[in-house]
Design a protein around this motif. Sequence first.
Motif, mmCIF file in Angstrom:
data_model
loop_
_atom_site.group_PDB
_atom_site.id
_atom_site.type_symbol
_atom_site.label_atom_id
_atom_site.label_comp_id
_atom_site.label_asym_id
_atom_site.label_seq_id
_atom_site.Cartn_x
_atom_site.Cartn_y
_atom_site.Cartn_z
ATOM 1 N N MET A 139 0.910 -0.990 0.133
ATOM 2 C CA MET A 139 -0.117 -0.041 -0.050
ATOM 3 C C MET A 139 0.862 1.348 0.036
ATOM 4 O O MET A 139 0.358 2.136 -0.541
ATOM 5 N N HIS A 140 2.052 1.308 0.843
ATOM 6 C CA HIS A 140 2.766 2.414 0.761
ATOM 7 C C HIS A 140 3.505 2.703 -0.812
ATOM 8 O O HIS A 140 3.313 3.917 -1.238
ATOM 9 N N LEU A 141 3.768 1.450 -1.364
ATOM 10 C CA LEU A 141 4.280 1.778 -2.754
ATOM 11 C C LEU A 141 2.992 2.020 -3.719
ATOM 12 O O LEU A 141 3.531 2.852 -4.724
ATOM 13 N N HIS A 142 2.060 1.524 -3.356
ATOM 14 C CA HIS A 142 0.950 2.051 -4.371
ATOM 15 C C HIS A 142 0.773 3.709 -4.156
ATOM 16 O O HIS A 142 0.510 4.312 -5.273
ATOM 17 N N HIS A 143 0.657 4.051 -2.869
ATOM 18 C CA HIS A 143 0.735 5.531 -2.722
ATOM 19 C C HIS A 143 1.702 6.496 -3.398
ATOM 20 O O HIS A 143 1.468 7.284 -4.011
ATOM 21 N N ARG A 144 2.955 6.025 -3.487
ATOM 22 C CA ARG A 144 4.047 6.451 -4.129
ATOM 23 C C ARG A 144 3.935 6.507 -5.756
ATOM 24 O O ARG A 144 4.258 7.618 -6.221
ATOM 25 N N TRP A 145 3.477 5.295 -5.964
ATOM 26 C CA TRP A 145 3.023 5.431 -7.550
ATOM 27 C C TRP A 145 2.129 6.341 -7.975
ATOM 28 O O TRP A 145 2.000 6.833 -9.087
ATOM 29 N N ALA A 146 1.087 6.345 -7.084
ATOM 30 C CA ALA A 146 -0.236 7.142 -7.312
ATOM 31 C C ALA A 146 0.368 8.643 -7.470
ATOM 32 O O ALA A 146 -0.057 9.642 -8.040
ATOM 33 N N GLN A 147 1.268 8.843 -6.380
ATOM 34 C CA GLN A 147 1.807 10.199 -6.132
ATOM 35 C C GLN A 147 2.372 10.610 -7.405
ATOM 36 O O GLN A 147 2.389 11.753 -7.959
ATOM 37 N N ALA A 148 3.251 9.690 -7.945
ATOM 38 C CA ALA A 148 3.916 9.924 -9.389
ATOM 39 C C ALA A 148 3.183 10.047 -10.444
ATOM 40 O O ALA A 148 3.540 10.853 -11.306
ATOM 41 N N THR A 149 2.186 9.328 -10.598
ATOM 42 C CA THR A 149 1.482 9.614 -11.738
ATOM 43 C C THR A 149 0.618 10.690 -11.683
ATOM 44 O O THR A 149 0.332 11.262 -12.592
ATOM 45 N N THR A 150 0.164 11.114 -10.502
ATOM 46 C CA THR A 150 -0.600 12.396 -10.261
ATOM 47 C C THR A 150 0.210 13.672 -10.770
ATOM 48 O O THR A 150 -0.249 14.663 -11.479
ATOM 49 N N ALA A 151 1.461 13.547 -10.299
ATOM 50 C CA ALA A 151 2.397 14.776 -10.847
ATOM 51 C C ALA A 151 2.800 14.490 -12.322
ATOM 52 O O ALA A 151 2.543 15.762 -12.916
ATOM 53 N N LEU A 152 2.934 13.494 -12.914
ATOM 54 C CA LEU A 152 2.929 13.597 -14.274
ATOM 55 C C LEU A 152 1.819 14.025 -14.967
ATOM 56 O O LEU A 152 1.818 14.831 -16.005
ATOM 57 N N GLN A 153 0.370 13.811 -14.517
ATOM 58 C CA GLN A 153 -0.804 14.149 -15.038
ATOM 59 C C GLN A 153 -0.868 15.669 -15.006
ATOM 60 O O GLN A 153 -1.179 16.313 -15.964
ATOM 61 N N VAL A 154 -0.489 16.074 -13.780
ATOM 62 C CA VAL A 154 -0.542 17.794 -13.635
ATOM 63 C C VAL A 154 0.721 18.043 -14.620
ATOM 64 O O VAL A 154 0.299 19.304 -15.242
ATOM 65 N N SER A 155 1.761 17.692 -14.824
ATOM 66 C CA SER A 155 2.610 18.294 -15.729
ATOM 67 C C SER A 155 2.181 18.342 -17.122
ATOM 68 O O SER A 155 2.470 19.139 -17.852
ATOM 69 N N ILE A 156 1.177 17.222 -17.553
ATOM 70 C CA ILE A 156 0.668 17.171 -18.910
ATOM 71 C C ILE A 156 -0.389 18.320 -18.968
ATOM 72 O O ILE A 156 -0.422 19.044 -20.170
ATOM 73 N N ALA A 157 -1.049 18.666 -18.063
ATOM 74 C CA ALA A 157 -2.116 19.704 -18.242
ATOM 75 C C ALA A 157 -1.211 21.163 -18.014
ATOM 76 O O ALA A 157 -1.446 21.875 -18.979
ATOM 77 N N LEU A 158 0.156 21.135 -17.238
ATOM 78 C CA LEU A 158 0.751 22.210 -17.525
ATOM 79 C C LEU A 158 1.341 22.596 -18.806
ATOM 80 O O LEU A 158 1.482 23.684 -19.554
ATOM 81 N N ALA A 159 1.727 21.269 -19.696
ATOM 82 C CA ALA A 159 2.008 21.652 -21.095
ATOM 83 C C ALA A 159 1.272 21.988 -21.859
ATOM 84 O O ALA A 159 1.353 22.948 -22.874
ATOM 85 N N ALA A 160 -0.198 21.503 -21.802
ATOM 86 C CA ALA A 160 -1.346 22.098 -22.576
ATOM 87 C C ALA A 160 -1.464 23.557 -22.480
ATOM 88 O O ALA A 160 -1.789 24.323 -23.539
ATOM 89 N N ILE A 161 -1.395 23.791 -21.128
ATOM 90 C CA ILE A 161 -1.763 25.431 -21.083
ATOM 91 C C ILE A 161 -0.495 25.956 -21.645
ATOM 92 O O ILE A 161 -0.695 27.290 -22.247
ATOM 93 N N SER A 162 0.615 25.591 -21.341
ATOM 94 C CA SER A 162 1.922 26.090 -21.794
ATOM 95 C C SER A 162 1.580 26.450 -23.480
ATOM 96 O O SER A 162 2.013 27.399 -23.947
ATOM 97 N N LEU A 163 1.310 25.264 -23.938
ATOM 98 C CA LEU A 163 1.100 25.453 -25.671
ATOM 99 C C LEU A 163 -0.027 26.481 -25.841
ATOM 100 O O LEU A 163 0.160 27.312 -26.900
ATOM 101 N N LEU A 164 -1.094 26.677 -25.061
ATOM 102 C CA LEU A 164 -1.731 27.498 -25.424
ATOM 103 C C LEU A 164 -1.696 28.958 -25.061
ATOM 104 O O LEU A 164 -2.061 29.890 -25.938
ATOM 105 N N THR A 165 -0.957 29.127 -24.112
ATOM 106 C CA THR A 165 -0.805 30.655 -23.584
ATOM 107 C C THR A 165 0.506 31.193 -24.000
ATOM 108 O O THR A 165 0.898 32.212 -23.732
ATOM 109 N N LYS A 166 1.430 30.099 -24.333
ATOM 110 C CA LYS A 166 2.843 30.601 -24.785
ATOM 111 C C LYS A 166 3.524 31.368 -23.588
ATOM 112 O O LYS A 166 4.644 32.076 -23.866
#
Length: 192
Positions: A139-166
């Motif tokens: 479960m500890h590892l699951h939480h760590r993987w989930a945190q990592a996945t969430t951070a990557l999803q946030v970075s993808i959202a930031l990429a989209a906003i970056s592309l749109l706003t330059k």
Amino acid sequence: MSGNHFHVHGPHDHELEHVAHHGSSDASTNSIAVATAVIATVGALFSYMGGATQANAGLYKNNAAIKKTEASNQWNYYQAKSSKQNLAELGVQLTQGDVRDSYAKEIQRYKAEKDDIKVRADALEKESADWDHRSDEQMHLHHRWAQATTALQVSIALAAISLLTKQGWLKVAMYAVAGGGVLLGGAAWMHL
């Protein structure tokens, strides 16, 4: 609309299609698009690992419960033997002669049987505790993987906003959050 089905594009998809059809004079757009694809791929792997560790945690917790039930059954058996031993001890007090000797032998037999039962029950409780510990680790590892996945999803959202706003600072934020996600994934990989 394609055929009889709706096809919905997000802002990031639209920007990528625009670049594919019309080209881009901005190398930054291409690097963000490639980075987003890499981040999404790594995120998918992290998500898989998160699901696998969560499933393992559930299986291990189930094994712990099974062993705990088996130990409980052994302790119930131990109590039944104790009750029989107590009755035999009472028989020794209330009888004489051969009957008394018979009860004394039963007392010894129940003591020996209880010792064996206790050893089995203790071993099952230890197994249960070991499975519980393994479940907690997963479960500890699951939480760590989930945190990592969430951070990557946030970075993808930031990429989209970056592309749109330059906005350049969003591109930096995207890479920083993605780096944090990769570090969290590395910590999960190393079981930290």
